[in-house]
Design a protein around this motif. Structure first.
Motif, mmCIF file in Angstrom:
data_model
loop_
_atom_site.group_PDB
_atom_site.id
_atom_site.type_symbol
_atom_site.label_atom_id
_atom_site.label_comp_id
_atom_site.label_asym_id
_atom_site.label_seq_id
_atom_site.Cartn_x
_atom_site.Cartn_y
_atom_site.Cartn_z
ATOM 1 N N GLU A 134 3.203 2.514 -1.147
ATOM 2 C CA GLU A 134 3.126 1.107 -0.749
ATOM 3 C C GLU A 134 4.122 0.258 -1.542
ATOM 4 O OE1 GLU A 134 -0.313 2.542 -1.638
ATOM 5 O OE2 GLU A 134 0.088 3.357 0.351
ATOM 6 N N GLU A 139 7.691 0.962 -0.262
ATOM 7 C CA GLU A 139 7.971 0.327 1.031
ATOM 8 C C GLU A 139 8.111 -1.186 0.886
ATOM 9 O OE1 GLU A 139 8.973 2.047 3.538
ATOM 10 O OE2 GLU A 139 8.401 3.932 2.599
ATOM 11 N N LYS A 140 7.257 -1.777 0.055
ATOM 12 C CA LYS A 140 7.315 -3.223 -0.185
ATOM 13 C C LYS A 140 8.659 -3.618 -0.803
ATOM 14 C CE LYS A 140 3.142 -4.747 -1.519
ATOM 15 N NZ LYS A 140 2.123 -5.119 -2.510
#
Length: 91
Positions: free
Chosen positions: A57, A60-61
């Motif tokens: 996460e 990807e952020k």
């Protein structure tokens, strides 16, 4: 009486979650003085570093917000992102 010296733990900010974490827990992406981007597992390579948590996460952020490009001041190829994704899925 012996006083133990407390070893300071170097902290770095994750580009994904923007949290300060111990450097050892993060993956370092480095821009060498020649401008090459590589993944530095040792944390010892010369150059400008950007750090990311070992979780998908956060990665990807950071990619979505172009935080690697801002931190390293250079365009980052899809190849590097692909390698980071592979490294994270192997963790």
């Amino acid at each position: 009486m012996i006083i133990m010296k407390v070893k300071k733990i170097p902290m770095r900010m994750c580009l994904g979650c923007q949290e300060m974490k111990p450097k050892k827990e993060l993956i370092r992406v480095v821009r060498s003085p020649e401008g090459e981007i590589s993944i530095d597992m040792t944390g010892k390579k010369a150059g400008r570093g950007a750090y990311i948590c070992k979780n998908k996460e956060c990665l990807e952020k950071a990619i979505k917000a172009k935080r690697f490009e801002k931190a390293l001041e250079v365009k980052i190829s899809e190849e590097i992102y692909k390698k980071l994704r592979e490294d994270l899925s192997n963790e």
